[in-house]
Design a protein around this motif. Structure first.
Motif, PDB file in Angstrom:
ATOM      1  N   ASP A 169       9.294  -6.879  -7.927  1.00  0.00           N
ATOM      2  CA  ASP A 169       9.798  -8.097  -7.289  1.00  0.00           C
ATOM      3  C   ASP A 169      11.294  -8.293  -7.519  1.00  0.00           C
ATOM      4  N   TYR A 170      11.897  -7.466  -8.373  1.00  0.00           N
ATOM      5  CA  TYR A 170      13.315  -7.627  -8.705  1.00  0.00           C
ATOM      6  C   TYR A 170      14.168  -6.436  -8.300  1.00  0.00           C
ATOM      7  N   VAL A 171      13.588  -5.503  -7.536  1.00  0.00           N
ATOM      8  CA  VAL A 171      14.348  -4.325  -7.132  1.00  0.00           C
ATOM      9  C   VAL A 171      14.833  -4.495  -5.698  1.00  0.00           C
ATOM     10  N   LEU A 172      16.160  -4.515  -5.516  1.00  0.00           N
ATOM     11  CA  LEU A 172      16.740  -4.668  -4.174  1.00  0.00           C
ATOM     12  C   LEU A 172      17.076  -3.326  -3.561  1.00  0.00           C
ATOM     13  N   ASN A 183      -1.091  -5.354  -9.406  1.00  0.00           N
ATOM     14  CA  ASN A 183      -1.857  -4.202  -8.948  1.00  0.00           C
ATOM     15  C   ASN A 183      -0.916  -3.009  -8.877  1.00  0.00           C
ATOM     16  N   VAL A 184      -1.156  -2.011  -9.708  1.00  0.00           N
ATOM     17  CA  VAL A 184      -0.309  -0.807  -9.664  1.00  0.00           C
ATOM     18  C   VAL A 184      -1.168   0.436  -9.448  1.00  0.00           C
ATOM     19  N   THR A 185      -2.246   0.249  -8.668  1.00  0.00           N
ATOM     20  CA  THR A 185      -3.160   1.352  -8.416  1.00  0.00           C
ATOM     21  C   THR A 185      -2.658   2.211  -7.258  1.00  0.00           C
ATOM     22  N   GLY A 186      -1.891   3.242  -7.581  1.00  0.00           N
ATOM     23  CA  GLY A 186      -1.373   4.152  -6.563  1.00  0.00           C
ATOM     24  C   GLY A 186      -0.161   3.578  -5.835  1.00  0.00           C
ATOM     25  N   PHE A 187       0.173   4.200  -4.700  1.00  0.00           N
ATOM     26  CA  PHE A 187       1.333   3.761  -3.936  1.00  0.00           C
ATOM     27  C   PHE A 187       1.094   2.357  -3.378  1.00  0.00           C
ATOM     28  N   ASP A 188       2.164   1.606  -3.200  1.00  0.00           N
ATOM     29  CA  ASP A 188       2.066   0.243  -2.672  1.00  0.00           C
ATOM     30  C   ASP A 188       2.047   0.283  -1.147  1.00  0.00           C
ATOM     31  N   LEU A 189       0.871   0.603  -0.593  1.00  0.00           N
ATOM     32  CA  LEU A 189       0.749   0.677   0.866  1.00  0.00           C
ATOM     33  C   LEU A 189       0.940  -0.704   1.485  1.00  0.00           C
ATOM     34  N   THR A 190       0.529  -1.752   0.739  1.00  0.00           N
ATOM     35  CA  THR A 190       0.652  -3.109   1.271  1.00  0.00           C
ATOM     36  C   THR A 190       2.085  -3.409   1.681  1.00  0.00           C
ATOM     37  N   LYS A 191       3.030  -3.182   0.752  1.00  0.00           N
ATOM     38  CA  LYS A 191       4.421  -3.523   1.040  1.00  0.00           C
ATOM     39  C   LYS A 191       5.083  -2.500   1.966  1.00  0.00           C
ATOM     40  N   LEU A 192       4.479  -1.328   2.102  1.00  0.00           N
ATOM     41  CA  LEU A 192       4.977  -0.361   3.087  1.00  0.00           C
ATOM     42  C   LEU A 192       4.607  -0.841   4.501  1.00  0.00           C
ATOM     43  N   LYS A 246      10.129  -0.387  -2.298  1.00  0.00           N
ATOM     44  CA  LYS A 246       8.888  -0.832  -2.941  1.00  0.00           C
ATOM     45  C   LYS A 246       7.813   0.257  -2.923  1.00  0.00           C
ATOM     46  N   LEU A 247       8.002   1.255  -2.065  1.00  0.00           N
ATOM     47  CA  LEU A 247       7.088   2.401  -2.107  1.00  0.00           C
ATOM     48  C   LEU A 247       7.384   3.254  -3.342  1.00  0.00           C
TER      49      LEU A 247
END
Lengths: 467, 467
Positions: free
Chosen positions: B159-162, A183-192, B191-192
């Motif tokens: 998944d590979y960016v530290l 999923n690359v739809t916009g910023f990754d709010l999940t991982k933020l 990751k953002l």
């Protein structure tokens, strides 16, 4: 009763509100340091209640402190500015495995270990395994991005979160990510949001990724004459083409503590042991365990134990789990850190820790997830002894500095919370910290979500004495 | 010459500036749609030059469009509002593998495939493998969070960016994350930034995670009478305890296109084929390939090919790589999408695509990374045919809606850019999109970083006709 409390309590069932001193006191601490009494505890059981609480808190600028089971080691749920503790542990537990999608949807109150138990019924696995998994809730794990031994091969909580439902600090419900692996739809709010320690909102649902359960596993315990060799053995293993599920380390002090606490047959004369768990196809395990024996002989291991039954393997891992309770018996107070360094720097970090231990003449023991450089130096002390605690504070500061100097980080998996906040700028620099603050302020203009965490307050210093 | 251009060019060597029309024209397009002429192209070769460009652009409110090799399929590098194209492809290529840490540091200009080639010299692997890996730069991959076939087992770029070094929109250098596998120090800016499509700053360095290179691999090609069965075969495989490195799918139209373009011995009579690559220990591969054959027979595969030599396997994967060039020959214009659905919804999505194809009588072919639900429906058309392009625009919109309705997402790996921006709110909702905008505005108050991407502009609609 204050106005905000009146407005808030109107829409929450009375039995979900705790305002008496005894009740509030039980929400004033976690597994770290300090006691802070909240003004009110709300046990939210659905998203509408969370929305209501946040809208009222936002209107009246009242701090909100989300909380699961309070097993946090960095002060995440501590209500350091009073206000509301939002207890999510009483939320009905919902686990819904979508077998064909290799995903599972969970409510915030689900026990982390329960997710893996459910997954295993379908031949699947939820890899993250923090030591507190049998008590802690997934909500807390998501807030803190919890790790665990299996992080070495499988990564941490964040690596398994596909989507979230979040109530924003202003009481809006948003959904981030989704049910797809990509999923690359916009910023990754999940991982933020995962790992933001409850400072960006309240997680009310999560969709997690599952993986096929490995068909077999094999444990091995290896003994060493000194810590450096143990560190080198880990590096050699990881560059041999073998990626174990876990590589745990214990120094002599930990081994002794466990054997005094609950004899488990650990090699008392070893300066350090590492415990390895390989997983995968049984055929592969046979080959890899032989490779591993060769590596360990070559590097100078003084002993190896390869359990042949599940019971024998479980006993070794049980001993590992005894470390925390065992060392807690040494002295009344246990200061637990998780400074993390690049794998190749593990031997150097061991030396730095020894120097710090001697310099401040403290009881310092080391164990942890050495395979990914995530060490758990623990200082055993007595918080009644003010002089000693001052030395501990200095030692902790030097541990953080050593980790950062070696290219590492303040925290591998426990989080920043209150304890490490004073050291954030040292690792991130002023500009880096500022960019984090901008996000926080743009999402939470009134600063109601878990204030006092992550971001250092003016002149904040590490204080390990209560109150 | 305008004032900003004068100030900017003072500190950049002349030979790194392109202002003539012919030169600027070559920076006016990427692998997607539309042509947009920049006012100036700067070929930055170090971080100081990037800082200078961004400070000047921020002072004068000039748009900055970072660019690698321009292989983007969603318009990421297009200078839709003119201004500056910041070309990072001429930056000196630096790759530094830290073998014991299982990490590698790279400059933004490094070819993605080059990273894996370097890693393999040390028995390691960099898993992300977008089709453009031999041309594209890692900087572009980081901006777009690129995927690839191996995403099924190994995940995507993110998944590979530290750790990252980033120049912020205001020209400050920040470092995010670090060199450790575990890091929970504050918000996860790393990751953002990965996947933010150049809207939050310019990445000037990255530390990436490597994994041990698998000891062996085995390819298998399976034929089916219809698409639904192919979809079902994928679900069965993934719930059998086997996790292949890749599961790729091609429908009949793709097979025919490849065989007409460059005969590769693909089964022309099959309605669909899936190509699987297993990797791991040779002993495990033997066992898994047998399990896979049983699964495929049971589900009704009409044919199976198991190459016995590396050459035979390479030929099959070469055929897969021919799909894009082959279908591009069918008609002058190729509209490539990557709507992604939960794995279990692949058969349903196949049906929806068939309906859309018939409804608008278009040449629509389907292939892609079916194992993780990341399909690549491609529409072959002629952008000179205005009437047809209108039908294409409608069809694309319905493809997005179908994906979201099935619990999927607009984009699995290609990014939003300009093409999908109009559909963002449909997937994220107003509140979700607003929280993304708050981050963007707090980091880039003057809106200079890649404006016109990700966030829909007022009344923006999908337009597939140039200019």
């Amino acid at each position: 009763m204050e106005k905000w409390m009146q407005v808030l309590t109107e829409k929450i069932p009375n039995q979900q509100l705790i305002s008496d001193l005894a009740g509030r006191y039980s929400y004033s601490f976690d597994a770290s340091f300090g006691e802070h009494l909240p003004d009110l505890v709300v046990q939210a059981k659905n998203r509408e209640e969370v929305v209501h609480v946040l809208k009222v808190a936002n209107d009246y600028h009242i701090p909100v402190y989300p909380r699961g089971q309070g097993t946090c080691l960095s002060g995440g749920p501590l209500p350091v500015h009073g206000g509301i503790v939002l207890d999510l542990s009483q939320w009905p537990q919902e686990i819904d495995v979508q077998v064909e999608d290799l995903t599972v949807s969970v409510s915030p109150s689900v026990r982390t270990a329960g997710i893996n138990e459910e997954a295993e019924k379908h031949g699947l696995m939820y890899p993250p395994d923090p030591s507190s998994a049998h008590v802690a809730t997934i909500g807390g794990n998501l807030a803190e991005n919890s790790g665990g031994p299996r992080g070495l091969k499988y990564g941490v909580t964040k690596d398994y979160v596909l989507g979230l439902e979040l109530v924003t600090p202003e009481g809006e419900i948003i959904r981030t990510g989704g049910q797809t692996i990509k999923n690359v739809t916009g910023f990754d709010l999940t991982k933020l949001i995962v790992g933001s320690e409850g400072t960006l909102g309240v997680i009310t649902e999560a969709t997690l990724k599952l993986v096929p359960k490995p068909l077999g596993k094999q444990t091995m315990m290896i003994e060493f004459m000194n810590l450096r060799t143990a560190g080198a053995a880990i590096s050699h293993t990881l560059t041999s083409g073998i990626l174990p599920a876990k590589i745990e380390m214990m120094d002599q002090a930990c081994i002794a503590a466990v054997e005094n606490f609950r004899p488990s047959g650990l090699p008392k004369d070893a300066a350090a042991i590492i415990i390895v768990e390989l997983d995968g196809h049984p055929e592969t395990l046979k080959v890899e365990i032989e490779m591993l024996q060769k590596i360990m002989r070559k590097i100078g291991a003084t002993g190896m134990t390869i359990p042949t039954t599940e019971k024998e393997a479980d006993d070794i891992w049980f001993a590992r789990k005894q470390v925390s309770p065992a060392i807690a018996k040494i002295k009344p107070t246990k200061v637990s850190e998780d400074a993390t360094v690049p794998r190749s720097k593990i031997p150097d970090m061991m030396d730095r820790l020894q120097e710090i231990k001697d310099k401040y003449s403290l009881e310092l023991v080391v164990f942890g997830h050495a395979g990914d450089g995530n060490l758990h130096p623990n200082i055993l002390c007595d918080k009644a002894d003010a002089a000693e605690m001052k030395r501990v504070e200095k030692a902790v500061q030097e541990i953080f500095e050593a980790a950062v100097d070696l290219g590492g980080t303040l925290s591998g998996e426990h989080g920043i919370g209150t304890m490490k906040a004073p050291f954030m700028e040292y690792e991130l620099g002023a500009a880096g910290l500022d960019m984090m603050k901008r996000i926080k302020e743009s999402w939470d203009p009134n600063g109601i979500m878990n204030p006092g965490k992550i971001f250092p307050e003016k002149g904040q210093k590490l204080v390990l004495t209560d109150g």
